[in-house]
Design a protein around this motif. Structure first.
Motif, PDB file in Angstrom:
ATOM      1  N   ILE A   1       0.834  -1.205   0.000  1.00 52.80           N
ATOM      2  CA  ILE A   1       0.000   0.000   0.000  1.00 52.80           C
ATOM      3  C   ILE A   1       0.864   1.249   0.000  1.00 52.80           C
ATOM      4  N   ASP A   2       1.900   1.268   0.850  1.00 47.04           N
ATOM      5  CA  ASP A   2       2.780   2.441   0.981  1.00 47.04           C
ATOM      6  C   ASP A   2       4.233   1.976   0.924  1.00 47.04           C
ATOM      7  N   PRO A   3       4.852   2.006  -0.259  1.00 47.21           N
ATOM      8  CA  PRO A   3       6.236   1.517  -0.389  1.00 47.21           C
ATOM      9  C   PRO A   3       7.239   2.277   0.468  1.00 47.21           C
ATOM     10  N   GLN A   4       6.914   3.504   0.901  1.00 44.79           N
ATOM     11  CA  GLN A   4       7.843   4.285   1.712  1.00 44.79           C
ATOM     12  C   GLN A   4       7.768   3.928   3.193  1.00 44.79           C
ATOM     13  N   LEU A   5       6.803   3.106   3.570  1.00 49.21           N
ATOM     14  CA  LEU A   5       6.604   2.774   4.983  1.00 49.21           C
ATOM     15  C   LEU A   5       7.744   1.884   5.493  1.00 49.21           C
ATOM     16  N   LYS A   6       8.262   2.245   6.667  1.00 46.53           N
ATOM     17  CA  LYS A   6       9.295   1.429   7.293  1.00 46.53           C
ATOM     18  C   LYS A   6       8.650   0.487   8.303  1.00 46.53           C
ATOM     19  N   VAL A   7       9.325  -0.669   8.538  1.00 44.75           N
ATOM     20  CA  VAL A   7       8.717  -1.738   9.339  1.00 44.75           C
ATOM     21  C   VAL A   7       9.657  -2.134  10.467  1.00 44.75           C
ATOM     22  N   LEU A   8       9.080  -2.272  11.668  1.00 48.85           N
ATOM     23  CA  LEU A   8       9.803  -2.799  12.831  1.00 48.85           C
ATOM     24  C   LEU A   8       8.958  -3.911  13.448  1.00 48.85           C
ATOM     25  N   PHE A   9       9.542  -5.117  13.524  1.00 47.50           N
ATOM     26  CA  PHE A   9       8.841  -6.248  14.127  1.00 47.50           C
ATOM     27  C   PHE A   9       9.135  -6.318  15.623  1.00 47.50           C
ATOM     28  N   MET A  10       8.155  -6.834  16.386  1.00 47.64           N
ATOM     29  CA  MET A  10       8.344  -7.172  17.795  1.00 47.64           C
ATOM     30  C   MET A  10       8.135  -8.679  17.949  1.00 47.64           C
ATOM     31  N   SER A  11       8.935  -9.314  18.804  1.00 49.73           N
ATOM     32  CA  SER A  11       8.726 -10.751  19.047  1.00 49.73           C
ATOM     33  C   SER A  11       9.415 -11.162  20.339  1.00 49.73           C
ATOM     34  N   GLY A  12       8.757 -12.053  21.051  1.00 48.38           N
ATOM     35  CA  GLY A  12       9.379 -12.659  22.228  1.00 48.38           C
ATOM     36  C   GLY A  12       9.842 -14.068  21.944  1.00 48.38           C
ATOM     37  N   TYR A  13       9.845 -14.440  20.652  1.00 48.17           N
ATOM     38  CA  TYR A  13      10.147 -15.830  20.273  1.00 48.17           C
ATOM     39  C   TYR A  13      10.568 -15.821  18.819  1.00 48.17           C
ATOM     40  N   ALA A  14      11.586 -16.577  18.475  1.00 51.83           N
ATOM     41  CA  ALA A  14      12.121 -16.586  17.107  1.00 51.83           C
ATOM     42  C   ALA A  14      11.168 -17.321  16.183  1.00 51.83           C
ATOM     43  N   GLU A  15      10.316 -16.610  15.477  1.00 50.29           N
ATOM     44  CA  GLU A  15       9.336 -17.245  14.603  1.00 50.29           C
ATOM     45  C   GLU A  15       9.916 -17.459  13.211  1.00 50.29           C
ATOM     46  N   ASN A  16       9.427 -18.519  12.542  1.00 47.45           N
ATOM     47  CA  ASN A  16       9.908 -18.827  11.198  1.00 47.45           C
ATOM     48  C   ASN A  16       9.529 -17.753  10.183  1.00 47.45           C
ATOM     49  N   ALA A  17       8.566 -16.888  10.549  1.00 48.43           N
ATOM     50  CA  ALA A  17       8.155 -15.858   9.603  1.00 48.43           C
ATOM     51  C   ALA A  17       9.282 -14.880   9.286  1.00 48.43           C
ATOM     52  N   ILE A  18      10.145 -14.593  10.270  1.00 48.42           N
ATOM     53  CA  ILE A  18      11.225 -13.615  10.048  1.00 48.42           C
ATOM     54  C   ILE A  18      12.600 -14.185  10.364  1.00 48.42           C
ATOM     55  N   VAL A  19      12.651 -15.415  10.923  1.00 46.68           N
ATOM     56  CA  VAL A  19      13.917 -16.031  11.315  1.00 46.68           C
ATOM     57  C   VAL A  19      14.014 -17.400  10.663  1.00 46.68           C
ATOM     58  N   HIS A  20      15.106 -17.658   9.947  1.00 47.47           N
ATOM     59  CA  HIS A  20      15.320 -18.964   9.342  1.00 47.47           C
ATOM     60  C   HIS A  20      16.723 -19.433   9.681  1.00 47.47           C
ATOM     61  N   HIS A  21      16.786 -20.712  10.068  1.00 47.51           N
ATOM     62  CA  HIS A  21      18.066 -21.304  10.491  1.00 47.51           C
ATOM     63  C   HIS A  21      18.667 -20.512  11.645  1.00 47.51           C
ATOM     64  N   GLY A  22      17.791 -19.942  12.504  1.00 50.25           N
ATOM     65  CA  GLY A  22      18.258 -19.227  13.682  1.00 50.25           C
ATOM     66  C   GLY A  22      18.750 -17.823  13.407  1.00 50.25           C
ATOM     67  N   ARG A  23      18.619 -17.332  12.149  1.00 48.37           N
ATOM     68  CA  ARG A  23      19.157 -16.020  11.805  1.00 48.37           C
ATOM     69  C   ARG A  23      18.046 -15.137  11.245  1.00 48.37           C
ATOM     70  N   LEU A  24      18.103 -13.856  11.580  1.00 45.88           N
ATOM     71  CA  LEU A  24      17.134 -12.909  11.037  1.00 45.88           C
ATOM     72  C   LEU A  24      17.256 -12.866   9.521  1.00 45.88           C
ATOM     73  N   ASP A  25      16.111 -12.798   8.838  1.00 47.27           N
ATOM     74  CA  ASP A  25      16.136 -12.643   7.394  1.00 47.27           C
ATOM     75  C   ASP A  25      16.792 -11.317   7.043  1.00 47.27           C
ATOM     76  N   PRO A  26      17.477 -11.238   5.882  1.00 45.08           N
ATOM     77  CA  PRO A  26      18.133  -9.969   5.487  1.00 45.08           C
ATOM     78  C   PRO A  26      17.130  -8.825   5.419  1.00 45.08           C
ATOM     79  N   GLY A  27      17.535  -7.663   5.942  1.00 44.58           N
ATOM     80  CA  GLY A  27      16.695  -6.473   5.884  1.00 44.58           C
ATOM     81  C   GLY A  27      15.613  -6.395   6.929  1.00 44.58           C
ATOM     82  N   VAL A  28      15.535  -7.376   7.834  1.00 43.36           N
ATOM     83  CA  VAL A  28      14.482  -7.391   8.856  1.00 43.36           C
ATOM     84  C   VAL A  28      14.970  -6.665  10.100  1.00 43.36           C
ATOM     85  N   ASN A  29      14.135  -5.756  10.617  1.00 46.02           N
ATOM     86  CA  ASN A  29      14.416  -5.059  11.873  1.00 46.02           C
ATOM     87  C   ASN A  29      13.566  -5.683  12.971  1.00 46.02           C
ATOM     88  N   LEU A  30      14.189  -6.031  14.080  1.00 47.45           N
ATOM     89  CA  LEU A  30      13.484  -6.739  15.151  1.00 47.45           C
ATOM     90  C   LEU A  30      13.765  -6.079  16.494  1.00 47.45           C
TER      91      LEU A  30
END
Length: 824
Positions: A775-804
């Protein structure tokens, strides 16, 4: 007088006929029984050979299967696994892996195989369709690729299951059919006998003599096959797996969890050959007796001549039998010398009568030294294992016996199968020490993973609560500056308790390998030198710290902040082991782990940077060291340790892609060595020692907040508003996306989306973020998590470009992270 004489001759003839007929029938039954016993002994040997062969093969497939279950896309790990298993197997052409579509993914014969389609073969379809549990054994066929091309092979396979329980592919191996055929050829007696293996469905797996037209043939319609399927273990039939229509004596025995049937048969004519010779002799004796009773002196002379001829014939028969026995014994010794299992024979007095070369190697004694000597005198420690009692029981009952024993002087585990016979006992001995060690390591890894999943699963809700507790106590503390000291003290107690709980949760996540890591190219020597100042304050003045930094150290790919935590935990453990003071040494080096060492230790081969933390403390016994990495295990007094320090280090090391080991002796101190992976290829992210803290002040702008936990959402809204931001908060993603569309229409854009990863309402945080950026390509994103979910973490590492922003967080943490993102 003639009538009396004639009647007497008739009576004598009838008595002779009855006696001879009864003797012939009894002799025939004994011959048949003796042949059946020989066939049963042969099937026992065949079943044992198949069991031991397939057990070793199944262990190799299990290792490959586990590698694939962890990550089917890691081709390097798959190739390493199949190559190492092939190197340890002498009876296979190749180990290989097929993906979920049946396409060749990895093979031990080439690091980059052509994508051959093997989906039509039964070793794949049986596992894909779930028709078989455990290892599946396919019927023989001619190989089509690699070293197995145009060779008869038996393909075996295990199902690879993904983490979500779905079918991910197949781990398989091509075994040489000749491996079974050579063994069977050596054991087969006469030309008309046959030995072989059938599947439980009645199809031919292996056979001697070999006939390619019979490979895979279905004998399930045989009239006696239902009797075989109804048997508990083994038995006797007359027409199992016969191909020439001749009457046969057959014996069978189940093997490999009743999925295979070992059989041996011989023609009835061959079995009765010796009996037929005696039949003629007995009839001749009857006629001679009759002639003696009725004859004359001339008949007496003829009888004597015939008796002499019979004696000579019997002597020649005995000589031929002795020659046959000697040749058979030599052939069997040749077979036993060629097979991979250790085999030795004992006579009735417990003396060694035979040892094959493998038995010499396993027992670590030459045959020349043991032949003719009693096993009770040469290996007296066997009395501790119960072997002698089992031997006596087997000899007394005339039944084979199987056992698994640990022999202390050789420090080895053995699987022992003993088969009694009239002259003593033949013993198959298999050294399963390495298998036991691998099973123990696998059990330990499974236990650690199970505990990790249990403890890691609690973290999400617990970290939400801690976010609220710590965040609100910070807000509350600003209003208590003028409160009485005891009130401020109570607030401090709440804060300290919350921080300790947060640290405990952090350790649980690290142990469970659920802590999201941000690996960077790291100079380990620089990091260790920077950590020395913190360690000096932690361990106290009575412990000296010595650094031994290796030269030309490779850069490591590791999360530097989590590594500092791991080193700190090791230093705290070392401090507690030196209550009277001592020396703490931290040493760094390069290390290359060979494939052979990796296979023995159950770790990954390759290049690593090691950090060894050593102390001069009290040390540990071997029993305690074996449990040191277990969560909640501690030797400290109650209330003085959580038992999670080393468990956290263990989880961090394995999540990073390395491993950790511990060496300690009671009274001699302890060394814990971390293995960290070397940087492989380009990596732009590089750790800088002593980073400057970003300004944690507030700002302006609109923030879209998505959090399904009401308490966390209320705390975040309060904190963001206190920092000066305008906040729109929502409990689910659909409402947030609708608000974003309306904001776009009114030209009131949001600067940042702050969303939890796990959300109620059907959309995950990752899906909300993807929709919002669309909807808004200029929007910046910050995730919150208390647990390493597969949605943003793979093989124990944050996906590239992900802010947590990891939970639990405080208002200052929130402010700093938002400023980092908005100012970037």
């Amino acid at each position: 007088m003639k009538k009396v004489f004639l009647l007497a001759n008739v009576l004598v003839a009838l008595v002779l006929v009855i006696i001879i007929t009864r003797s012939i029938l009894i002799d025939r039954a004994q011959v048949i029984e003796a042949n059946y016993r020989q066939l049963e002994n042969a099937t026992a040997a065949l079943a044992e050979h198949a069991q031991q062969t397939l057990m070793a093969l199944d262990l190799g497939l299990t290792v490959v299967e586990q590698t694939g279950s962890d990550n089917m896309s890691d081709l390097q790990a798959l190739n390493t696994a199949v190559v190492s298993r092939q190197a340890a197997a002498a009876n296979t052409y190749a180990f290989y892996v097929l993906d979920r579509n049946g396409t060749l993914l990895a093979t031990s014969r080439t690091p980059d195989p052509m994508p051959v389609d093997l989906s039509q073969y039964s070793e794949f379809t049986a596992q894909r369709d779930g028709r078989h549990e455990g290892m599946y054994i396919a019927t023989p066929r001619l190989g089509t690729v690699g070293f197995a091309e145009n060779q008869w092979v038996i393909n075996v396979s295990r199902r690879i299951t993904a983490a979500d329980g779905s079918f991910a592919g197949v781990a398989a191996a091509s075994m040489s059919l000749d491996y079974f055929g050579d063994f069977y050829d050596a054991l087969r007696g006469d030309e008309r006998s046959a030995l072989g293996l059938l599947s439980s469905e009645g199809r031919v797996i292996a056979r001697s003599p070999f006939d390619e037209t019979l490979m895979g043939q279905d004998y399930s319609q045989n009239s006696q096959f239902p009797d075989v399927q109804g048997s508990d273990d083994g038995g006797r039939v007359t027409d199992l797996a016969t191909s020439d229509g001749m009457p046969r004596l057959s014996a069978f025995r189940y093997a490999w969890n009743r999925s295979l049937i070992a059989y041996a048969n011989t023609t009835e004519a061959e079995a009765l050959l010796e009996w037929q010779g005696r039949l003629l002799s007995k009839i001749s004796i009857g006629l001679l007796i009759m002639l003696t009773f009725t004859g004359t002196s001339a008949a007496t002379i003829v009888l004597a001549q015939r008796q002499q001829h019979f004696a000579e014939q019997t002597l020649r028969t005995q000589q031929r039998a002795q020659a046959f026995v000697s040749a058979a014994k030599a052939e069997v010794e040749t077979v036993f010398s060629a097979i991979s299992d250790a085999v030795f024979s004992l006579d009735r007095e417990w003396r060694f009568a035979f040892l094959n070369p493998e038995a010499e190697r396993v027992l670590e004694r030459p045959a020349a030294e043991l032949m003719g000597k009693k096993i009770t005198e040469e290996f007296p420690e066997l009395t501790e294992t119960g072997f002698y009692e089992s031997y006596r029981e087997a000899r007394g009952k005339g039944e084979s016996v199987s056992m698994e024993r640990y022999y202390r002087p050789l420090q080895k585990w053995f699987v022992i199968n003993a088969y009694p016979h009239e002259e003593g006992m033949t013993v198959y001995l298999q050294d399963v020490t390495r298998q036991k060690e691998m099973e123990e390591r696998l059990h330990h890894a499974q236990k650690m993973d199970a505990i990790g999943q249990l403890t890691g699963g609690i973290a999400h809700d617990f970290n939400n609560l801690l976010t609220v507790i710590l965040g609100n106590i910070d807000l509350l503390s600003t209003h208590l500056e003028s409160a009485p000291e005891n009130v401020r003290g109570q607030a401090d107690v709440i804060r300290i308790a919350g921080e300790r709980a947060a640290e405990l949760t952090h350790r649980l996540l690290a142990f469970a390998r659920r802590q999201p890591l941000n690996p960077q190219q790291t100079d380990i020597n620089a990091l260790v030198q920077e950590a020395k100042h913190l360690l000096a304050r932690t361990v106290g003045e009575d412990i000296s710290i010595e650094l031994a930094c290796g030269h030309d150290l490779w850069p490591a790919i590791v999360d530097p902040y989590e590594l500092q935590n791991a080193i700190l935990n090791l230093a705290i453990n070392a401090r507690d082991a030196m209550p009277e003071g001592g020396k703490l040494t931290i040493e760094t080096n390069n290390a290359s782990v060979s494939q052979e060492y990796a296979d023995e230790q159950g770790v990954t081969a390759g290049d690593f940077i090691t950090i060894a933390v050593s102390d001069t403390g009290c040390g540990m016994t071997a029993e305690i060291a074996a449990q040191a990495f277990d969560p909640f295990f501690t030797t400290k007094d109650e209330g003085k340790g959580s038992g999670l320090g080393l468990a956290m280090v263990y989880g961090f090391a394995h999540q990073t892609g390395g491993h950790v080991n511990i060496y300690s002796e009671s009274g001699e101190g302890t060394t814990v060595r971390l293995y960290l992976p070397r940087v492989d290829g380009d990596n732009d992210s590089q750790y800088q020692a002593g980073p400057d803290r970003v300004d944690a002040s507030g700002g302006t702008g609109r923030i879209l907040l998505v959090e399904d936990d009401d308490l966390v959402r209320r705390f975040a809204v309060s904190g963001l508003q206190k920092l000066g931001y305008e906040v729109s908060d929502f409990a689910d993603g659909a409402q947030a996306l609708e608000a974003l569309r309306l904001a776009e229409d009114r030209s009131q854009p949001y600067a940042l989306l702050l969303t939890d990863v796990v959300l109620a309402g059907g959309l995950s945080g990752r899906e909300v973020a993807a929709g919002a950026v669309e909807i808004d390509p200029q929007l910046k994103v910050l995730f919150m998590s208390g647990y390493a979910e597969n949605a943003i973490v793979h093989h124990g590492r944050l996906d590239p470009g992900v802010n947590l922003l990891s939970k639990p967080f405080r208002t200052a943490d929130l402010a700093q992270k938002i400023r980092e993102i908005l100012d970037s």
